[in-house]
Design an enzyme around this catalytic site. Structure first.
Site, short mmCIF file in Angstrom:
data_model
loop_
_atom_site.label_atom_id
_atom_site.label_comp_id
_atom_site.label_asym_id
_atom_site.label_seq_id
_atom_site.Cartn_x
_atom_site.Cartn_y
_atom_site.Cartn_z
N ARG A 140 -9.70 -11.18 -9.55
CA ARG A 140 -9.04 -11.63 -8.32
C ARG A 140 -9.50 -10.70 -7.20
NH1 ARG A 140 -3.00 -10.94 -9.07
NH2 ARG A 140 -3.34 -12.65 -10.52
N HIS A 146 -6.41 -7.15 -12.01
CA HIS A 146 -7.21 -8.35 -11.74
C HIS A 146 -8.31 -8.04 -10.74
CE1 HIS A 146 -5.13 -11.57 -13.88
NE2 HIS A 146 -3.98 -11.02 -13.52
N ASP A 200 -5.29 -13.85 -17.13
CA ASP A 200 -4.07 -14.62 -17.34
C ASP A 200 -4.47 -15.86 -18.12
OD1 ASP A 200 -2.67 -12.81 -15.77
OD2 ASP A 200 -2.78 -14.04 -13.96
N GLU A 224 5.15 -10.52 -18.08
CA GLU A 224 4.41 -11.79 -18.00
C GLU A 224 3.75 -12.08 -19.34
OE1 GLU A 224 1.62 -11.09 -14.83
OE2 GLU A 224 3.14 -11.29 -13.28
N HIS A 258 -0.22 -12.45 -19.12
CA HIS A 258 -1.08 -11.41 -18.52
C HIS A 258 -1.49 -10.36 -19.56
CE1 HIS A 258 -2.52 -8.61 -15.38
NE2 HIS A 258 -2.11 -7.70 -16.23
#
Length: 184
Positions: free
Chosen positions: A67, A94, A101, A158, A161
């Site tokens: 990301r 990320h 994910d 999460e 993740h």
């Protein structure tokens, strides 16, 4: 630091980057295209996880991988909740190409029941929840087992993740630095 493209045939996964669609917490696309990348170490760990999952008859659906730092700011500005998003001033795993994910899918490409959807920023998304169905508990445990056996660390809030241990040793990268072309 070069990033590795995560795509078939080298990585037999389903790519469903939610941040390239309106189906994410912002309600609008953050990325300009569906393309997943990881740093070399993370790509090797994902390869091990893919092999382990395949032995059990499963594949992965990838919701997010690398990301760019610009995208981390977009998400943080929309929902600055440190329980579910890394503060971009510190850097996200990320944004280091060191996190993914994902969920498990069956032989027909159907997602296994996990109790919540991706990016459901509620306590029900936490690992070890007993107030989700037994099926979802088993599936989360299966995903956790596969990923940890392949060398990944997990984030307790999460279920989707996973990140490399000591991800901070990798640099935070912008879209231009990574050459990912994710940002519109």
């Amino acid at each position: 630091m070069p990033l590795v493209a995560i795509a078939p045939p080298d990585y037999p996964v389903l790519i469903d980057l939610r941040y390239a669609t309106e189906d994410n917490i912002t309600g609008k696309p953050v990325y300009g295209r569906q393309a997943a990348f990881l740093n070399e170490e993370a790509a090797e760990a994902l390869g091990r996880a893919i092999a382990l999952a395949a032995q059990l008859g499963y594949r992965f659906r990838i919701f997010d991988a690398f990301r760019p730092s610009e995208a981390q700011w977009v998400l943080w500005n929309h929902n600055p909740d440190p329980n579910f998003l890394a503060d971009p001033r510190r850097g996200s795993p990320h944004s280091r190409g060191a996190a993914v994910d994902l969920t498990l899918v069956d032989a027909e490409g159907r997602d296994l029941e996990m109790g919540t959807g991706f990016d459901a920023f509620t306590p029900l998304s936490h690992h070890g929840r007993l107030d989700i169905t037994p099926e979802a508990q088993r599936n989360r445990a299966l995903l956790l087992g596969i990923m940890t056996a392949a060398g990944w660390d997990f984030y307790r809030n999460e279920w989707w993740h996973y990140q490399l241990f000591d991800a901070k040793r990798h640099p935070v990268l912008s879209d231009a630095e990574a050459g990912s072309g994710l940002m519109p």
